[in-house]
Scaffold this motif. Structure first.
Motif, PDB file in Angstrom:
ATOM      1  N   GLY A   1      24.611  16.205 -10.723  1.00  0.00           N
ATOM      2  CA  GLY A   1      23.555  17.151 -11.061  1.00  0.00           C
ATOM      3  C   GLY A   1      23.143  17.081 -12.522  1.00  0.00           C
ATOM      4  O   GLY A   1      22.189  17.734 -12.940  1.00  0.00           O
ATOM      5  N   LEU A   2      23.867  16.294 -13.300  1.00  0.00           N
ATOM      6  CA  LEU A   2      23.567  16.177 -14.724  1.00  0.00           C
ATOM      7  C   LEU A   2      22.154  15.648 -14.947  1.00  0.00           C
ATOM      8  O   LEU A   2      21.391  16.208 -15.734  1.00  0.00           O
ATOM      9  N   ASN A   3      21.780  14.584 -14.253  1.00  0.00           N
ATOM     10  CA  ASN A   3      20.468  13.970 -14.466  1.00  0.00           C
ATOM     11  C   ASN A   3      19.339  14.943 -14.127  1.00  0.00           C
ATOM     12  O   ASN A   3      18.328  14.995 -14.825  1.00  0.00           O
ATOM     13  N   LYS A   4      19.497  15.734 -13.087  1.00  0.00           N
ATOM     14  CA  LYS A   4      18.458  16.703 -12.726  1.00  0.00           C
ATOM     15  C   LYS A   4      18.306  17.749 -13.828  1.00  0.00           C
ATOM     16  O   LYS A   4      17.191  18.161 -14.152  1.00  0.00           O
ATOM     17  N   ASN A   5      19.409  18.165 -14.419  1.00  0.00           N
ATOM     18  CA  ASN A   5      19.343  19.112 -15.541  1.00  0.00           C
ATOM     19  C   ASN A   5      18.657  18.482 -16.750  1.00  0.00           C
ATOM     20  O   ASN A   5      17.871  19.140 -17.441  1.00  0.00           O
ATOM     21  N   ILE A   6      18.954  17.217 -17.010  1.00  0.00           N
ATOM     22  CA  ILE A   6      18.306  16.497 -18.106  1.00  0.00           C
ATOM     23  C   ILE A   6      16.801  16.462 -17.880  1.00  0.00           C
ATOM     24  O   ILE A   6      16.009  16.790 -18.775  1.00  0.00           O
ATOM     25  N   LYS A   7      16.399  16.066 -16.675  1.00  0.00           N
ATOM     26  CA  LYS A   7      14.970  15.949 -16.374  1.00  0.00           C
ATOM     27  C   LYS A   7      14.285  17.308 -16.451  1.00  0.00           C
ATOM     28  O   LYS A   7      13.159  17.414 -16.947  1.00  0.00           O
ATOM     29  N   PHE A   8      14.948  18.360 -15.992  1.00  0.00           N
ATOM     30  CA  PHE A   8      14.353  19.693 -16.095  1.00  0.00           C
ATOM     31  C   PHE A   8      14.061  20.048 -17.550  1.00  0.00           C
ATOM     32  O   PHE A   8      12.950  20.466 -17.889  1.00  0.00           O
ATOM     33  N   LEU A   9      15.062  19.894 -18.413  1.00  0.00           N
ATOM     34  CA  LEU A   9      14.876  20.235 -19.825  1.00  0.00           C
ATOM     35  C   LEU A   9      13.768  19.402 -20.461  1.00  0.00           C
ATOM     36  O   LEU A   9      12.955  19.915 -21.245  1.00  0.00           O
ATOM     37  N   MET A  10      13.733  18.123 -20.127  1.00  0.00           N
ATOM     38  CA  MET A  10      12.731  17.243 -20.721  1.00  0.00           C
ATOM     39  C   MET A  10      11.327  17.561 -20.203  1.00  0.00           C
ATOM     40  O   MET A  10      10.357  17.596 -20.981  1.00  0.00           O
ATOM     41  N   LEU A  11      11.197  17.806 -18.919  1.00  0.00           N
ATOM     42  CA  LEU A  11       9.892  18.159 -18.360  1.00  0.00           C
ATOM     43  C   LEU A  11       9.412  19.498 -18.923  1.00  0.00           C
ATOM     44  O   LEU A  11       8.244  19.641 -19.290  1.00  0.00           O
ATOM     45  N   GLN A  12      10.314  20.459 -18.995  1.00  0.00           N
ATOM     46  CA  GLN A  12       9.965  21.761 -19.546  1.00  0.00           C
ATOM     47  C   GLN A  12       9.469  21.617 -20.988  1.00  0.00           C
ATOM     48  O   GLN A  12       8.458  22.205 -21.373  1.00  0.00           O
ATOM     49  N   TYR A  13      10.164  20.826 -21.778  1.00  0.00           N
ATOM     50  CA  TYR A  13       9.770  20.611 -23.169  1.00  0.00           C
ATOM     51  C   TYR A  13       8.420  19.899 -23.253  1.00  0.00           C
ATOM     52  O   TYR A  13       7.542  20.283 -24.037  1.00  0.00           O
ATOM     53  N   ALA A  14       8.239  18.866 -22.427  1.00  0.00           N
ATOM     54  CA  ALA A  14       6.997  18.090 -22.461  1.00  0.00           C
ATOM     55  C   ALA A  14       5.788  18.951 -22.093  1.00  0.00           C
ATOM     56  O   ALA A  14       4.746  18.893 -22.756  1.00  0.00           O
ATOM     57  N   PHE A  15       5.926  19.754 -21.049  1.00  0.00           N
ATOM     58  CA  PHE A  15       4.786  20.540 -20.578  1.00  0.00           C
ATOM     59  C   PHE A  15       4.620  21.877 -21.310  1.00  0.00           C
ATOM     60  O   PHE A  15       3.503  22.289 -21.594  1.00  0.00           O
ATOM     61  N   GLU A  16       5.721  22.537 -21.624  1.00  0.00           N
ATOM     62  CA  GLU A  16       5.620  23.894 -22.164  1.00  0.00           C
ATOM     63  C   GLU A  16       5.653  23.958 -23.684  1.00  0.00           C
ATOM     64  O   GLU A  16       5.054  24.856 -24.268  1.00  0.00           O
ATOM     65  N   THR A  17       6.337  23.044 -24.329  1.00  0.00           N
ATOM     66  CA  THR A  17       6.399  23.057 -25.796  1.00  0.00           C
ATOM     67  C   THR A  17       5.382  22.090 -26.392  1.00  0.00           C
ATOM     68  O   THR A  17       4.590  22.470 -27.250  1.00  0.00           O
ATOM     69  N   LEU A  18       5.413  20.847 -25.928  1.00  0.00           N
ATOM     70  CA  LEU A  18       4.466  19.863 -26.445  1.00  0.00           C
ATOM     71  C   LEU A  18       3.062  20.034 -25.863  1.00  0.00           C
ATOM     72  O   LEU A  18       2.101  19.512 -26.405  1.00  0.00           O
ATOM     73  N   ALA A  19       2.961  20.750 -24.740  1.00  0.00           N
ATOM     74  CA  ALA A  19       1.690  20.992 -24.050  1.00  0.00           C
ATOM     75  C   ALA A  19       1.010  19.686 -23.630  1.00  0.00           C
ATOM     76  O   ALA A  19      -0.205  19.543 -23.727  1.00  0.00           O
ATOM     77  N   PHE A  20       1.808  18.744 -23.143  1.00  0.00           N
ATOM     78  CA  PHE A  20       1.265  17.480 -22.664  1.00  0.00           C
ATOM     79  C   PHE A  20       0.704  17.661 -21.260  1.00  0.00           C
ATOM     80  O   PHE A  20       1.049  18.603 -20.544  1.00  0.00           O
ATOM     81  N   ASP A  21      -0.214  16.760 -20.876  1.00  0.00           N
ATOM     82  CA  ASP A  21      -0.891  16.838 -19.587  1.00  0.00           C
ATOM     83  C   ASP A  21      -0.194  16.044 -18.492  1.00  0.00           C
ATOM     84  O   ASP A  21      -0.420  16.298 -17.313  1.00  0.00           O
ATOM     85  N   LYS A  22       0.622  15.052 -18.896  1.00  0.00           N
ATOM     86  CA  LYS A  22       1.232  14.183 -17.893  1.00  0.00           C
ATOM     87  C   LYS A  22       2.525  13.586 -18.417  1.00  0.00           C
ATOM     88  O   LYS A  22       2.638  13.263 -19.600  1.00  0.00           O
ATOM     89  N   VAL A  23       3.491  13.466 -17.513  1.00  0.00           N
ATOM     90  CA  VAL A  23       4.745  12.766 -17.792  1.00  0.00           C
ATOM     91  C   VAL A  23       4.834  11.618 -16.797  1.00  0.00           C
ATOM     92  O   VAL A  23       4.616  11.800 -15.597  1.00  0.00           O
ATOM     93  N   GLU A  24       5.147  10.447 -17.321  1.00  0.00           N
ATOM     94  CA  GLU A  24       5.264   9.265 -16.474  1.00  0.00           C
ATOM     95  C   GLU A  24       6.692   8.726 -16.481  1.00  0.00           C
ATOM     96  O   GLU A  24       7.448   8.959 -17.430  1.00  0.00           O
TER      97      GLU A  24
END
Length: 191
Positions: free
Chosen positions: A107-130
């Motif tokens: 479950g570690l990788n899913k937690n990593i991806k959650f934190l990174m996606l949250q940061y990318a979309f909510e903090t950096l306000a990016f439109d897309k993650v690839e």
């Protein structure tokens, strides 16, 4: 460059640099850990070069590399990064992820991806993650599909591997407008 960026109860992501990469030396030696990657992390000289390249990309504002610390196991687990950051188009990649075999399937990788996606979309306000994944790497392809990424296409024979093989790369993406739904379904309960 050695400040924690974000964490939850499971994982802590801290900037990867020349002061902390040595915690990953043993993991980097695991056989076939990054078989599907076009770069090397073993032996230790290769790992140092890998980290140095990541630091240069960080200085050039095209990447943010992280060292992964598993808080439950109280051990360093691997590395990941935001890369190919395009501030103008508000698109970035999550990748260069490798975690030791003892940490896989926990479950570690899913937690990593959650934190990174949250940061990318909510903090950096990016439109897309690839995500870019070797077409042969079914384990990683299934993992990004499980977190809601959509296969957008395959770049045929676009990346030269260390052994001379020319791989094809699967391109997956998550859009900002999809994030809230994914956060409330696939990542429900994550903080």
């Amino acid at each position: 460059m050695n400040n924690a960026y974000f964490e939850n109860n499971y994982v802590k992501l801290t900037l990867l640099d020349l002061s902390n990469y040595k915690y990953l030396t043993e993991i980097a030696e695991e056989k076939d850990l990054i078989f599907y990657a076009p770069n090397a992390i073993s032996p230790p000289g290769e790992l140092r070069e890998y980290v140095q390249n990541a630091i240069e990309d960080y200085i050039n504002k095209t990447a943010i590399p992280f060292i992964i610390y598993d808080k439950r196991k109280q051990a360093y687990a691997g590395s990941t990064r935001f890369g190919l950051i395009n501030y103008k188009n508000k698109v970035l990649h999550i990748g260069w992820t490798w975690i030791g075999k003892d940490f896989q399937g926990t479950g570690l990788n899913k937690n990593i991806k959650f934190l990174m996606l949250q940061y990318a979309f909510e903090t950096l306000a990016f439109d897309k993650v690839e995500f870019r994944i070797d077409e042969r790497n079914m384990k990683s392809r299934k993992a990004v599909e499980k977190i809601g990424a959509t296969l957008e296409g395959i770049l045929r024979k676009d990346t030269l591997m260390l052994d001379g093989f020319k791989r094809s790369t699967c391109c997956f993406g998550i859009l900002k407008e999809e994030w809230l739904h994914l956060k409330n379904t696939i990542f429900a309960g994550f903080k």
